[in-house]
Structures are given as C-alpha cells and as structure tokens.
Design a protein around this motif. Structure first.
Motif, PDB file in Angstrom:
ATOM      1  N   LEU A 161       5.954   6.963  -3.784  1.00 53.56           N
ATOM      2  CA  LEU A 161       5.374   6.194  -2.688  1.00 53.56           C
ATOM      3  C   LEU A 161       5.508   4.695  -2.948  1.00 53.56           C
ATOM      4  N   ALA A 162       5.243   4.277  -4.175  1.00 54.68           N
ATOM      5  CA  ALA A 162       5.369   2.857  -4.509  1.00 54.68           C
ATOM      6  C   ALA A 162       6.792   2.358  -4.264  1.00 54.68           C
ATOM      7  N   ASP A 163       7.777   3.188  -4.588  1.00 56.42           N
ATOM      8  CA  ASP A 163       9.177   2.799  -4.395  1.00 56.42           C
ATOM      9  C   ASP A 163       9.536   2.661  -2.918  1.00 56.42           C
ATOM     10  N   ARG A 164       8.944   3.497  -2.075  1.00 55.88           N
ATOM     11  CA  ARG A 164       9.294   3.502  -0.652  1.00 55.88           C
ATOM     12  C   ARG A 164       8.463   2.535   0.177  1.00 55.88           C
ATOM     13  N   LEU A 165       7.325   2.147  -0.337  1.00 49.43           N
ATOM     14  CA  LEU A 165       6.354   1.401   0.463  1.00 49.43           C
ATOM     15  C   LEU A 165       6.685  -0.082   0.516  1.00 49.43           C
ATOM     16  N   ASP A 166       6.722  -0.621   1.722  1.00 49.80           N
ATOM     17  CA  ASP A 166       6.873  -2.065   1.908  1.00 49.80           C
ATOM     18  C   ASP A 166       5.484  -2.658   2.060  1.00 49.80           C
ATOM     19  N   GLY A 167       4.746  -2.636   0.977  1.00 47.45           N
ATOM     20  CA  GLY A 167       3.365  -3.105   0.993  1.00 47.45           C
ATOM     21  C   GLY A 167       2.730  -2.828  -0.347  1.00 47.45           C
ATOM     22  N   ILE A 168       1.407  -2.936  -0.410  1.00 55.40           N
ATOM     23  CA  ILE A 168       0.651  -2.757  -1.640  1.00 55.40           C
ATOM     24  C   ILE A 168       0.093  -1.334  -1.709  1.00 55.40           C
ATOM     25  N   LEU A 169       0.261  -0.700  -2.857  1.00 53.96           N
ATOM     26  CA  LEU A 169      -0.338   0.606  -3.112  1.00 53.96           C
ATOM     27  C   LEU A 169      -1.522   0.412  -4.053  1.00 53.96           C
ATOM     28  N   VAL A 170      -2.718   0.738  -3.565  1.00 55.74           N
ATOM     29  CA  VAL A 170      -3.931   0.657  -4.375  1.00 55.74           C
ATOM     30  C   VAL A 170      -4.262   2.059  -4.868  1.00 55.74           C
ATOM     31  N   VAL A 171      -4.186   2.265  -6.176  1.00 52.33           N
ATOM     32  CA  VAL A 171      -4.466   3.561  -6.775  1.00 52.33           C
ATOM     33  C   VAL A 171      -5.896   3.520  -7.315  1.00 52.33           C
TER      34      VAL A 171
END
Length: 383
Positions: A185-195
C-alpha cells in the motif's frame, strides 16, 4: 446563544463514543491493561521535584524521545511525542490535510478517525475489509491476513486520499495486517500512510516488532507509525503519552503545528521510566497473552467464533443480535462491562472483550455461562 456561532458541520457531527465508565465495575470494555505499570514508573513520579510542576516541561520531550530511540532503534529526531494518540493524529491532520482533501481507512476500524476528519473539515472514505486477499497483490504481499479482514490495498491506493489510516492490529477486530501488505500500500499510495500500532506489542506471540512498520520507515518515506503507552505499558491513565516514530522532516513540521507544551512533565517522566523497564513490559505482555488463551478456550467451548486476535482483546460473535444484546445487558447488570455496538449492523451480533486478569476473566466466564443457561435468546440460538 453561543450555539448559533458554532460551525454547522460541528453541530451536525457525531462525537466519538468512548467505552462506558461505570464506578466499581469490572472493565473489560476499553482495552486497558489488566495489571499495573512498572514500579519504576511510580517511583519516578514520586521523586518529581517542585520544579517539575513549576516550570514548563520539555517542549519536544527530549529525554523520552531518547529512551524511545534506544528501544526502537531509530534516531531521536524521527520521534514526535504527543499527549495520546488523539493528539498525534491531530498533528498529522494539521500537517498534511488541506480543505477539500480526503482521508481514508479500512472499515470498520477506530472511529476516532472519522471524528478528526470532521473536525478538520475533510471527507473520510470507508473501504470495507475484504473476505479474501486483495487479488491485485502478488508474492509476499498476498500471503497471510485473516479471512474477512484482509486489507483492501488497491481500493485504498485509488481512493485519492491524502492520508490513509490503517490500525494493525485493528480495532475492533484485533486482526493483524501483514507487513508486506502495508508495504504494498505504501508503494502504491500517493499520500501518507499512518500505521496505528497501538496493540502491536501483543502480536506474533509477543514479538510485536516482527509485525511492526518501524523497521521499514527508511524504505518508505510516506509512512508514519503511531505507538502508545496506554496498552502494553499499562499507562492509559497517564494521558497515554503516545510517541510517533517518524522522520526528521515531519517532526520539524509537527513541532510547528502541535501545542507548545503538549505533554506534561510527569507524563514525560513516567514514559521514560516505563520504556526503560523492559522486564516489566515483557511481563505485562506475556501475562496478557496467557489470559487471552484462557478466553479463547472458553469461547471455543461455548461455540462463539472470532477472528484471530493479535491484541489484548477479542471480537467474539455470539451468533445473533438478540443474544449479544442480552449477554451485554446481563453482564452490565452484574457489574461487568464489555463493548457492544448494537446500533451497527456489522457488529450487532458481536461483543468486544478485553483480556482481563485471572480473577476478572473467571468472573466474566462464570457469568456468561450462567447467562447462557438462563437466557431464552441462548436457547433460540442453539436450536
């Protein structure tokens, strides 16, 4: 009179509903630790000097960040400390979200994300968890996960969200999101991933770092990780003193938008002491896992089902809405609280039960068994 000046969206919003707080009850509803914090924490607080109260605390919680950096093998400048997860999440929203932006999360999950989005005046997109592995995933990312609670990687990546929140283990399901799926998901996401790793210390048999995104921060510059003292360090009452292992440029921005002295001196002292007592931390986690096994055996005997738990709670399906409601009410009438969302169709047949101490669990199990023997709803479900 003042109400007419309030924002219309605030007047219309639904406030976050915390678990019930009832005096003199056995609380198995809010996922607090069943045992107390380290004696080192109490000792450190009692040794506080008058100046700890007279003077402003360290704005960036320097000693606490240094202790966390040692434990998590990151640099102190990657860490931003907040006054609970709510504070950390608010800092993230202030830093990354613009008017008209969208945030997203798998659903159901921690409903405070919705509250914060409304306060910020942005749209939040709920994406349902998947029954099976996301078909767009390949290799390691397609392995693992829990049926019914697989992360919708492709839909989240395509949501257009500026920030995506993923709780792992998730609340209310207690299910773990495979690390490889998070990386995908981090690789595909054009934004911030909050885990959001509030419960991660209970994962993987107590080896939470094996499932943590913290070691992956260098490889994924758009990932932020939330941790907390409120669960596995037994400090929910100490305003949680959450910490964010992040990266330096965000911490610098966070310093600008956070409240000036957001974490009080006593909380900083307690947090540092808790981090440094690794033996007590491991005892708390292991004791919780032992009692979780006791509950799992009991739920299996009464034929309730649940997704695999990697947290200090379980989401058990009683088999019917009527039975879940009756069990919840019967427990509450006898002074035991569990979490129940009767107004939500996706959760109305389920109860979320916090892992308690041996005494609390025994009292809970005895009462549930008695209710199952007495309630007409239980006989209807059995038939």
């Amino acid at each position: 009179m003042a109400a007419k000046y309030l924002r219309e969206d605030v007047l219309a919003m639904k406030a976050y509903t915390p678990g019930e707080q009832v005096n003199n009850c056995t609380k198995l509803n809010t996922n607090e630790c069943a045992w107390g914090p380290s004696a080192s924490v109490l000792k450190a607080i009692t040794e506080a000097t008058p100046d700890h109260l007279r003077l402003y605390p360290s704005p960036m919680c320097d000693r606490l960040r240094a202790a966390a950096a040692e434990v998590f093998h990151v640099n102190a400048d990657q860490i931003l400390v907040g006054n609970g997860s709510d504070d950390c999440l608010t800092v993230i929203m202030r830093s990354f979200v613009l008017p008209g932006s969208r945030v997203a999360c798998p659903w159901p999950t921690y409903s405070l994300y919705d509250t914060l989005a409304t306060i910020q005046g942005v749209e939040i997109t709920h994406v349902d968890w998947l029954s099976d592995v996301d078909p767009t995933l390949e290799g390691a990312a397609a392995i693992g996960g829990v049926p019914g609670w697989h992360m919708p990687v492709d839909a989240l990546a395509k949501s257009g969200a500026r920030v995506v929140f993923v709780a792992t283990p998730n609340n209310p399901s207690a299910t773990l999101v495979p690390l490889a799926a998070l990386e995908a998901l981090a690789d595909r996401l054009d934004g911030i991933l909050v885990v959001d790793e509030a419960y991660i210390d209970y994962a993987c048999g107590g080896d939470g770092m094996a499932a943590s995104a913290i070691p992956k921060l260098t490889a994924h510059p758009n990932v932020l990780v939330l941790r907390t003292f409120s669960k596995s360090y037994s400090m929910a009452g100490e305003t949680s003193s959450n910490r964010n292992p992040l990266r330096a440029h965000f911490c610098e921005a966070g310093r600008i938008v956070k409240d000036s002295y957001n974490v009080n001196a006593l909380t900083q002292i307690a947090g540092e002491a808790a981090l440094r007592d690794r033996d007590h931390f491991r005892w708390l986690v292991n004791s919780t896992l032992e009692q979780r096994q006791v509950l799992e055996a009991f739920f299996g005997r009464i034929n309730w089902v649940w997704p695999k738990s990697d947290a200090n709670f379980m989401l058990v399906d009683t088999g019917s809405v009527a039975l879940a409601s009756a069990i919840y009410e019967g427990l509450k009438a006898s002074g035991i609280l569990v979490r129940y969302w009767g107004s939500r169709p996706d959760l109305a047949s389920k109860l979320r039960v916090t892992v308690g101490s041996e005494d609390s669990n025994n009292r809970f199990m005895d009462l549930v068994q008695r209710l199952l023997n007495e309630l007409p709803e239980a006989r209807t479900t059995a038939s």
